[in-house]
Design a protein around this motif. Sequence first.
Motif, mmCIF file in Angstrom:
data_model
loop_
_atom_site.group_PDB
_atom_site.id
_atom_site.type_symbol
_atom_site.label_atom_id
_atom_site.label_comp_id
_atom_site.label_asym_id
_atom_site.label_seq_id
_atom_site.Cartn_x
_atom_site.Cartn_y
_atom_site.Cartn_z
ATOM 1 N N VAL A 31 -12.334 24.078 -2.546
ATOM 2 C CA VAL A 31 -11.963 24.074 -0.925
ATOM 3 C C VAL A 31 -11.368 22.084 -0.569
ATOM 4 C CG1 VAL A 31 -14.501 22.829 0.879
ATOM 5 C CG2 VAL A 31 -14.286 24.975 -0.243
ATOM 6 N N SER A 32 -10.825 21.880 0.016
ATOM 7 C CA SER A 32 -10.120 20.346 0.095
ATOM 8 C C SER A 32 -10.394 20.343 1.429
ATOM 9 C CB SER A 32 -8.021 21.263 0.317
ATOM 10 O OG SER A 32 -8.423 19.400 0.463
ATOM 11 N N GLN A 33 -11.393 19.208 1.136
ATOM 12 C CA GLN A 33 -11.893 17.975 2.224
ATOM 13 C C GLN A 33 -10.544 17.250 3.051
ATOM 14 O OE1 GLN A 33 -14.565 18.535 3.555
ATOM 15 N NE2 GLN A 33 -15.679 20.277 1.889
ATOM 16 N N ALA A 34 -9.758 17.621 3.519
ATOM 17 C CA ALA A 34 -8.175 16.686 4.328
ATOM 18 C C ALA A 34 -8.534 15.667 4.859
ATOM 19 C CB ALA A 34 -7.530 18.001 3.967
ATOM 20 N N ARG A 35 -7.757 14.809 4.331
ATOM 21 C CA ARG A 35 -8.201 13.152 5.104
ATOM 22 C C ARG A 35 -6.318 13.061 5.709
ATOM 23 N NH1 ARG A 35 -10.189 10.361 0.057
ATOM 24 N NH2 ARG A 35 -11.811 10.499 -0.232
ATOM 25 N N LYS A 36 -5.198 13.956 5.100
ATOM 26 C CA LYS A 36 -4.292 13.532 5.289
ATOM 27 C C LYS A 36 -3.216 15.388 5.479
ATOM 28 C CE LYS A 36 0.359 10.787 5.416
ATOM 29 N NZ LYS A 36 0.758 9.998 4.699
ATOM 30 N N VAL A 37 -2.847 15.732 6.421
ATOM 31 C CA VAL A 37 -2.401 16.693 6.372
ATOM 32 C C VAL A 37 -1.116 17.290 6.950
ATOM 33 C CG1 VAL A 37 -1.841 19.225 7.118
ATOM 34 C CG2 VAL A 37 -4.053 18.068 6.995
ATOM 35 N N THR A 38 0.167 16.746 6.311
ATOM 36 C CA THR A 38 1.592 16.076 6.624
ATOM 37 C C THR A 38 2.328 17.822 6.605
ATOM 38 O OG1 THR A 38 1.401 14.812 5.967
ATOM 39 C CG2 THR A 38 3.645 15.424 6.318
ATOM 40 N N LEU A 39 2.884 18.350 7.944
ATOM 41 C CA LEU A 39 3.936 19.733 7.837
ATOM 42 C C LEU A 39 5.742 19.151 6.573
ATOM 43 C CD1 LEU A 39 5.013 22.358 8.162
ATOM 44 C CD2 LEU A 39 5.334 21.402 10.826
ATOM 45 N N VAL A 40 5.806 19.317 5.889
ATOM 46 C CA VAL A 40 6.829 19.446 5.355
ATOM 47 C C VAL A 40 7.929 20.142 5.348
ATOM 48 C CG1 VAL A 40 7.697 19.355 2.256
ATOM 49 C CG2 VAL A 40 4.739 19.028 3.615
#
Length: 791
Positions: A189-198
């Motif tokens: 599980v990733s507790q995402a802090r930042k999500v970027t559309l590449v």
Amino acid sequence: MFSRSRFLSWLHLHPMLVLTVAAVAGILLSEWLTCRPGVGLAVATLLVWLLFWRRPTLWMALPGVLFSFVFLHALRLQDTFAHPVREHLLTQPEHKKTAAVRGLLYPWVDGAEMDPDAALCEVSQLRWGQAGDWKPVKAKIKVRLPEGIRLTAPGLYEIEGPLTLPGAPANPGQFDGVTYSLRMGCIAVSQARKVTLVKEDPLDLRYRLQEAAEASRQWITRQLTQGLENAQPHAGVILAMALGASDAAGEDIEDAFRDSGTLHVFAVSGLHVAMLAHIASFGLQWLGKQRMSVFLIVLVFAYAFITGWRPSAARAAFMTAFVLAAPLLNRKSQIANTLGAAALLLLVVDTHQLFLPGFQLSFVVLLSIVLVAAGLMEMIKPWCDLDPFLPPVLATRMQRYGVRGRTFAAALVCTSLAAWAGSLPFMIGHFQTVTPVALISNLVLVPASEICLLLSCLSLLLAATSWSWAVVAMNHLNATLASVMVTWASWFASLPGANQTLDLRFEKNPPAAEFHVLQLPYGGGASYLRSGGHHWLLDTGNENNWRYVLRPFLRHQGVDRLDGLVLSHADISHVGAVPWVMSAQKVPQIHTSVLEPWKPDPPFASLKKLSLQVAPDGPVWRRHGLQETIPLTSGEVMPVTARVLHPGTDDLHEKADDRGLVLLLQVGGFRILCLNDAGFITEKRLLERRTDLKCDLLVRHQHSADVSGLTELLLAARPQAIISSNDSYRPEEALPQRLRDFCLEQRLPLFDLEADGSIGIAFRESEATLKAFKNGRSLNLRPQGQGVAPP
């Protein structure tokens, strides 16, 4: 009984079923031996298939299938349980490490419901830390999206944040989310802090299909609930049966269907796929047999996809497709053979399916119906048929209708009996539950559920033609039927002996008594006490704790009925689940302090609401003052009593935690001091009264707004070990550092419920053994004065 020749002949008529048995054996062998998919195993598999190529018979194919599935499952284990990312996280503190991943993101669908705060990432690259090198990795992980961030476009994303393993269960009987997640292919599980559309990919077919499925679900939801704004629970039942949206109906209604053994009619399952195909076949006769079969195949797959591609619905869609496709290929459909072919195909796709209870129940129940129901029907056929001495042409209309009615009733009874018998071993093995009432309840609720699904289909057809008034009328009729079904389910569940819980632990030398301090989140508290055949709960936690922790725990312990409850104080995290516990366990006794219910509390407070149903100081609710003794068990090998140390009639504190019961349990020769949520005020009062606090074991929870765990009290109690709750994410519920330091200085064993999981204490004549559920940490105690026993 079959003779040997008839049995072999039957096997040759159902080769796919035979091959499926070999596949199951191969998967189990690979799981047991934890095989590695090396070159040796691959070569052995090829050699076995070469032997089959030289002599292609069914019996020569069996070793080939077995070895192939040993190899396939070994590959799946390497991609999940033995995945390098998972093995690396297992070596990290708290199984957590900061990482960045790149991969395709898809909406997270749980059943038929989409979680907007989560997503599924198919990882292609991973980087440990902030500035490491990107490495190619193939894995599936669950992504917890940052607050306010929603997945709105398909494409390649980069996600940064801590990567963790799914949380392990903290209590016996609790749902094992770790194993389930791995069986479903998700390793972390990733507790995402930042999500970027590449890079956006507008042509991602899978994303667009999921988007279309969600839009379809929303449209169906709007149509089926049109005009039912004032009948939400019943509208929820309709949505649960049509779409699998079980949360819409509420937990109480779901419990009624579960306890009556008919939960499969309450949520989308293989039964619903089969019923939909049956309903649709009546309206599509004009297409002709072949075109209708093609249309039904498309329909059942579309329905399975719209309802979230649940494993049960997907399995049923494949099985239905196999049955319908057989005539198109000029093949005679053998149900048992078709069943085997569907199972074999699903196991090729994912061998982990074998270990899911739904997969086991689906195929074994259907196989049981095929093998048992037909035989039962043959036995009672004379009762269904016309009088053998009456020529059919002379039979009256009523006699012919009687034959149809008896045949339908007999088929329903035989199918229900066969399905119940087939599911029984798995219900006992997985859920420790037997539901005899299901033999009767299914006869009523299964036909009713098909009518409910039929009305839902008619409502959707009318909605497509824009006849709003007809849609509303059809929905009201459906809601009435749903209301009747809920009433029936509740009535069946309330019958004596409707469902029974079995104790399957089979201990050779069970302890005379046992005490479990359960780990509950968010400051909750509950403990279980057994002595001989008596079972008690000390607090219940809140409603969620009851459903997901306490009820599974009691089922694991084989407890059908509690002898009583001891409720510490009016805190919803400690006693919020009392109504559900009383309903499910038929509790005959409740014990509280003399101050409860607290008069200034509002009417919606837990114990205030309880007092409207059960009169305090009556035969059920007994209140106790200072130094009174509650006899929990008597006449047992190890009697148990609880002495009230706090509060007294003059402890009139506004905060519930300051009025909480403090109990001294006497379990044989052992003393357990239960402080509950005692804080500074309570602990000081105990010391001022010069109460005898000496104990072998001290159990405590956190005061929500005050200092607790005073050194003076700990020195007065002189326990041999301490069990304490802890919530490191909530400062007000965190275990005080002062207490940790005290235990370290005094070399006093401290069991942290958050880190160690629930603590079970097994009492024997002169020894008690403490054991932590999560990590197996253990400690042996003797009664005070004899010291700590060697482990």
